[in-house]
Scaffold this active site. Structure first.
Site, PDB file in Angstrom:
ATOM      1  N   CYS A   2       0.878  -1.104  -0.066  1.00 30.14           N
ATOM      2  CA  CYS A   2       0.033   0.066   0.182  1.00 30.14           C
ATOM      3  C   CYS A   2       0.717   1.193   0.074  1.00 30.14           C
ATOM      4  O   CYS A   2       2.077   1.127   0.119  1.00 30.14           O
ATOM      5  CB  CYS A   2      -0.879   0.111   1.091  1.00 30.14           C
ATOM      6  SG  CYS A   2      -1.807  -1.456   1.504  1.00 30.14           S
ATOM      7  N   ARG A  27       1.493   1.648  -6.103  1.00 32.19           N
ATOM      8  CA  ARG A  27       1.932   0.582  -5.158  1.00 32.19           C
ATOM      9  C   ARG A  27       0.633  -0.282  -4.651  1.00 32.19           C
ATOM     10  O   ARG A  27       0.587  -1.336  -4.016  1.00 32.19           O
ATOM     11  CB  ARG A  27       2.290   1.184  -3.800  1.00 32.19           C
ATOM     12  CG  ARG A  27       3.658   2.108  -3.913  1.00 32.19           C
ATOM     13  CD  ARG A  27       3.717   2.861  -2.496  1.00 32.19           C
ATOM     14  NE  ARG A  27       4.343   1.656  -1.623  1.00 32.19           N
ATOM     15  CZ  ARG A  27       5.715   1.263  -1.400  1.00 32.19           C
ATOM     16  NH1 ARG A  27       6.711   1.637  -2.285  1.00 32.19           N
ATOM     17  NH2 ARG A  27       5.624   0.569  -0.650  1.00 32.19           N
ATOM     18  N   TRP A  75      -3.812  -1.919  -1.254  1.00 31.81           N
ATOM     19  CA  TRP A  75      -3.860  -3.099  -1.832  1.00 31.81           C
ATOM     20  C   TRP A  75      -3.908  -4.090  -1.166  1.00 31.81           C
ATOM     21  O   TRP A  75      -3.253  -4.451  -0.156  1.00 31.81           O
ATOM     22  CB  TRP A  75      -2.253  -3.348  -2.686  1.00 31.81           C
ATOM     23  CG  TRP A  75      -1.967  -4.519  -3.536  1.00 31.81           C
ATOM     24  CD1 TRP A  75      -2.391  -4.562  -4.771  1.00 31.81           C
ATOM     25  CD2 TRP A  75      -1.812  -5.913  -3.082  1.00 31.81           C
ATOM     26  NE1 TRP A  75      -2.189  -5.756  -5.308  1.00 31.81           N
ATOM     27  CE2 TRP A  75      -1.796  -6.823  -4.357  1.00 31.81           C
ATOM     28  CE3 TRP A  75      -1.528  -6.598  -2.027  1.00 31.81           C
ATOM     29  CZ2 TRP A  75      -1.556  -8.077  -4.407  1.00 31.81           C
ATOM     30  CZ3 TRP A  75      -1.232  -8.102  -2.014  1.00 31.81           C
ATOM     31  CH2 TRP A  75      -1.222  -8.709  -3.038  1.00 31.81           C
ATOM     32  N   ASN A  99       0.730   0.070   6.283  1.00 30.09           N
ATOM     33  CA  ASN A  99       1.044  -0.638   5.332  1.00 30.09           C
ATOM     34  C   ASN A  99       1.814  -2.087   5.635  1.00 30.09           C
ATOM     35  O   ASN A  99       2.708  -1.921   6.549  1.00 30.09           O
ATOM     36  CB  ASN A  99       2.015  -0.090   4.376  1.00 30.09           C
ATOM     37  CG  ASN A  99       2.734  -0.701   3.217  1.00 30.09           C
ATOM     38  OD1 ASN A  99       2.269  -1.670   2.678  1.00 30.09           O
ATOM     39  ND2 ASN A  99       3.919  -0.169   2.626  1.00 30.09           N
ATOM     40  N   GLY A 100       1.292  -3.026   5.228  1.00 29.96           N
ATOM     41  CA  GLY A 100       2.033  -4.546   5.691  1.00 29.96           C
ATOM     42  C   GLY A 100       0.964  -5.366   6.117  1.00 29.96           C
ATOM     43  O   GLY A 100      -0.101  -5.335   5.847  1.00 29.96           O
ATOM     44  N   GLU A 496       9.939 -13.048 -20.259  1.00 37.97           N
ATOM     45  CA  GLU A 496       9.538 -11.700 -19.980  1.00 37.97           C
ATOM     46  C   GLU A 496       8.264 -11.399 -20.744  1.00 37.97           C
ATOM     47  O   GLU A 496       7.450 -10.415 -20.418  1.00 37.97           O
ATOM     48  CB  GLU A 496      10.821 -11.046 -19.945  1.00 37.97           C
ATOM     49  CG  GLU A 496      10.433  -9.508 -19.967  1.00 37.97           C
ATOM     50  CD  GLU A 496       9.636  -9.022 -18.557  1.00 37.97           C
ATOM     51  OE1 GLU A 496       9.634 -10.070 -17.666  1.00 37.97           O
ATOM     52  OE2 GLU A 496       9.228  -7.988 -18.287  1.00 37.97           O
ATOM     53  N   LYS A 500       4.487  -9.946 -19.731  1.00 35.52           N
ATOM     54  CA  LYS A 500       4.216  -8.483 -20.026  1.00 35.52           C
ATOM     55  C   LYS A 500       2.619  -8.698 -20.489  1.00 35.52           C
ATOM     56  O   LYS A 500       2.108  -7.983 -20.092  1.00 35.52           O
ATOM     57  CB  LYS A 500       4.901  -7.969 -20.919  1.00 35.52           C
ATOM     58  CG  LYS A 500       6.008  -7.143 -20.742  1.00 35.52           C
ATOM     59  CD  LYS A 500       6.246  -6.090 -19.603  1.00 35.52           C
ATOM     60  CE  LYS A 500       6.098  -6.508 -18.352  1.00 35.52           C
ATOM     61  NZ  LYS A 500       7.379  -6.548 -17.539  1.00 35.52           N
ATOM     62  N   GLU A 503       0.277  -9.753 -17.671  1.00 34.14           N
ATOM     63  CA  GLU A 503       0.060  -8.658 -16.751  1.00 34.14           C
ATOM     64  C   GLU A 503      -0.967  -7.318 -17.299  1.00 34.14           C
ATOM     65  O   GLU A 503      -1.511  -7.075 -16.684  1.00 34.14           O
ATOM     66  CB  GLU A 503       1.336  -7.796 -16.612  1.00 34.14           C
ATOM     67  CG  GLU A 503       2.367  -8.537 -15.614  1.00 34.14           C
ATOM     68  CD  GLU A 503       3.485  -7.359 -15.539  1.00 34.14           C
ATOM     69  OE1 GLU A 503       4.288  -7.596 -16.323  1.00 34.14           O
ATOM     70  OE2 GLU A 503       3.712  -7.137 -14.331  1.00 34.14           O
ATOM     71  N   HIS A 519       8.098 -31.040 -26.069  1.00 36.33           N
ATOM     72  CA  HIS A 519       8.057 -31.668 -24.712  1.00 36.33           C
ATOM     73  C   HIS A 519       6.723 -31.637 -23.886  1.00 36.33           C
ATOM     74  O   HIS A 519       6.412 -32.034 -23.031  1.00 36.33           O
ATOM     75  CB  HIS A 519       9.171 -31.695 -23.839  1.00 36.33           C
ATOM     76  CG  HIS A 519      10.499 -31.983 -24.395  1.00 36.33           C
ATOM     77  ND1 HIS A 519      10.767 -33.269 -24.533  1.00 36.33           N
ATOM     78  CD2 HIS A 519      11.445 -31.074 -25.012  1.00 36.33           C
ATOM     79  CE1 HIS A 519      11.978 -32.996 -25.168  1.00 36.33           C
ATOM     80  NE2 HIS A 519      12.484 -31.984 -25.410  1.00 36.33           N
ATOM     81  N   LYS A 628       2.986  -2.576  -7.678  1.00 37.30           N
ATOM     82  CA  LYS A 628       4.484  -2.321  -8.171  1.00 37.30           C
ATOM     83  C   LYS A 628       5.239  -2.926  -7.113  1.00 37.30           C
ATOM     84  O   LYS A 628       6.543  -3.608  -7.342  1.00 37.30           O
ATOM     85  CB  LYS A 628       4.674  -1.055  -8.533  1.00 37.30           C
ATOM     86  CG  LYS A 628       6.122  -1.115  -9.109  1.00 37.30           C
ATOM     87  CD  LYS A 628       6.141  -0.044 -10.241  1.00 37.30           C
ATOM     88  CE  LYS A 628       7.147   0.057 -11.102  1.00 37.30           C
ATOM     89  NZ  LYS A 628       7.435  -0.875 -12.147  1.00 37.30           N
TER      90      LYS A 628
END
Ligand code: F6R
Length: 633
Positions: A2, A27, A75, A99-100, A496, A500, A503, A519, A628
């Site tokens: 957060c 965040r 968040w 936050n946490g 990557e 992306k 996301e 495979h 983030k």
């Protein structure tokens, strides 16, 4: 995860809080709120959704911030993202943002219930306000002392910022794990936040709280206190070299697009910063650095990271093995920390983290520090927790990255790992009598300075590359799924590329080593499926072309990315995206060392995901469910 902010000073408090919260919104952004004095009382305004939802509630609250205010963007961890669970939380006279995670919340919940009280929200955060309330009403502690004593009763990584209705002009913060940064100047007053970005609008020197620190903010001063002893301590200021104008969109519709385009510049910034510091007498020179000295003395390196940073680390492994002959493992921090990794005394452990705050990466560094193995990190944020906890730090110069999906920070990490590989390889190659290895290192070094130019050519609006990216995105946007495949240096880039797309476009995508397709994953292929083949002209080219043919035989749609003068691949795929370089220059010499291809491929894939996401209309800069800075496990 957060974002929290507090302010006491001359400026209109609602403006400072809202502007700061917007800077912190990357965040977490599922709900938000502010608390500020109005008519001698603390008012709390909160709403589900983004900061824009609370803005109208503050339209007629423009008074100076002399009595103080706090704000939060969330968040969700405990409790759904709704107005009830949004912060700030108020219990009696105490208002706070958090936050946490409070790990022993059940214990506190029982205590609250045992007193016949019921929290209004489902959050662990509100319980902290009850603790402070009990300390003040039952133990007769002062507000500051009550926050301190309550803080000592909670476990887990948390930061809290609190105000009290009977103490206007006073804001108290505590930190354990989740970051908290403060600034003070005579015109501004005092301010604290979860990271330095909102502070840069008002100050360029900031003070990072350490774990176990408290801060008491008033209009005319800030004071640091050791939460365990209650004694005053000092926390020196750190000068931040990012300016606030780098936090704006500069005319781009999204931060992510701006940051994709910025990569030519950030690559040059990182190159220049390092080589200016060293004087660059030899290729890949670095200024003396304890971490690099440790690497020079070892033959083994473990890298830990998460998400995109792990992909950069994987690529670092390829370069460090090839150029420097170093034995490298690149591991997911969340797995590494709970395994029984076998580490040697003379090896090095490196964390790679854009934010410098990722919980799992940090935890590994802290554990390994206890084992007396040298730790180091690559991060983009000076003063971040990982930078401070690692025994030494190397910095990327990507500047602030606001888009939640990492772009320029990723290329910054790749570059730093390549620079390290080049430097360590050069030191070995100088003694190589054939001079062959040195030749390749010198060439890669020279061509590295041309990468920003090639990259600008690729990304420029209307360029053949950009046009092909858009056309391929348009044609494949509704595919049932995407595979990204590549070999060698292109394999981490395939991972990557898929991340992306997931996301920001919420599309199913997987990255594979091209040789792995047969495979198992090849069973998925059918005409509705798109496979993106990364096929630059490198030592793996022929093998990649064979994999492309296997895909073609199964009828899947193919987008291939290769050198602009490739004659073979464009005939075999549905959409060809040319990198803005040819395999050979006009004089017949190779254009660019294959080790540098990732610096073109990664931004091209970022642009591809961006195009698909905007076609689908998703929230590119703040994709759903993400934050983030991942400061919880
Ligand atoms: C993806 C992304 C994440 C981060 C990951 C680690 O675009 O940004 O996967 O890479 O959360 O974060 P840092 O690098 O801050 O440790």
């Amino acid at each position: 995860m957060c974002g929290i902010i507090g302010y006491v000073g001359e400026r209109p408090v609602s403006d400072v809080l809202l502007k700061g919260l917007k800077r912190l919104e990357y965040r977490g952004y599922d709900s938000s709120g502010v608390a500020m004095f109005h008519g001698g009382k603390i008012e709390v305004h909160k709403a589900a959704g983004k900061i824009t939802e609370i803005e109208p509630l503050l339209a007629d609250r423009k008074q100076k911030g002399l009595e103080g205010g706090i704000g939060h963007t969330r968040w969700a961890t405990h409790g759904a993202p709704n107005t009830k669970n949004a912060h700030p939380h108020k219990v009696g006279d105490i208002v706070l943002v958090h936050n946490g995670i409070i790990e022993n919340y059940r214990e506190i919940q029982k205590l609250v219930h045992s007193k016949g009280l019921t929290p209004k929200s489902e959050t662990d955060s509100e319980l902290f306000a009850f603790l402070v309330h009990f300390e003040m009403t039952e133990e007769k502690c002062s507000f500051v002392e009550a926050v301190r004593k309550s803080f000592l009763k909670i476990t887990g990584a948390s930061s809290v910022v609190a105000m009290h209705e009977q103490h206007p002009g006073l804001i108290v913060g505590v930190r354990n794990g989740s970051p908290l940064v403060a600034a003070w100047n005579p015109e501004l007053g005092a301010m604290l936040a979860s990271d330095a970005q909102p502070l840069l609008d008002y100050a360029n020197t900031v003070h990072y709280l350490e774990n176990g620190d408290m801060i008491v903010c008033e209009r005319n001063k800030i004071e640091f206190i050791d939460a365990h002893s209650g004694l005053k301590i000092s926390r020196p200021g750190v000068k931040i070299d990012w300016s606030a104008d780098r936090l704006d969109k500069n005319g781009y519709p999204h931060y992510m697009l701006k940051e994709i385009h910025e990569q030519s510049r950030t690559i040059l910034d990182t190159l220049n910063a390092n080589f200016a510091a060293s004087g660059a007498h030899l290729p890949f020179d670095f200024a003396p650095h304890p971490g690099i000295d440790n690497l020079s003395r070892t033959d083994r390196l473990s890298i830990v990271a998460c998400g995109t940073s792990w992909h950069a680390s994987l690529l670092g492994k390829y370069w460090l093995e090839k150029f420097a002959g170093l034995s490298v493992e690149a591991e997911l921090a969340s797995e590494f920390r709970y395994r029984s990794p076998v580490l040697k005394k003379n090896q090095v452990l490196m964390g790679v983290s854009q934010s410098g705050e990722t919980a799992d990466t940090l935890a590994v560094i802290q554990d390994v520090n206890k084992r007396e193995i040298p730790t180091m990190c690559i991060t983009n944020v000076k003063g971040s927790t990982i930078a401070r906890e690692s025994k030494s730090a190397l910095y990327t110069y990507a500047g602030p990255e606001i888009g939640v999906a990492s772009t320029k920070a990723f290329t910054g990490q790749m570059l730093m790992l390549l620079l390290l590989a080049g430097k360590l390889g050069r030191d070995v190659a100088v003694n190589d009598s054939t001079g062959k290895a040195m030749g390749e290192i010198e060439r890669t070094y020279r061509e590295l300075f041309e990468v920003p130019h090639h990259l600008s050519n690729a990304l420029m609006e209307g360029s053949p590359t950009a046009k092909a990216v858009k056309a391929a995105a348009l044609a494949t946007q509704n595919s049932k799924g995407f595979f990204f495949i590549g070999r060698g240096y292109s394999f981490p880039i395939a991972l990557e590329g898929a991340l992306k797309l997931k996301e920001i476009a919420y599309v199913h995508a997987e990255g594979y080593a091209a040789g792995e397709l047969k495979h198992g994953p090849i069973a998925m292929l059918e005409p509705d499926f798109t496979v993106i083949v990364l096929a630059p002209h490198d030592m793996w080219y022929e093998k990649t072309v064979s994999n492309l043919q296997e895909v073609k035989a199964r009828g899947a749609r193919i987008i291939a990315i290769g050198h602009a003068d490739d004659k073979q691949i464009p005939q075999m795929c549905d959409h060809f995206i040319p990198m803005p370089i040819k395999t050979k220059k006009d004089d017949g010499t190779p254009t660019m060392s294959e080790a540098l291809n990732p610096f073109l491929l990664a931004p091209i894939l970022q642009l591809f995901s961006y195009e698909i996401a905007t076609m689908k209309g998703t929230d590119v800069d703040q994709p759903r469910n993400l934050a983030k800075s991942v400061t919880v496990e």
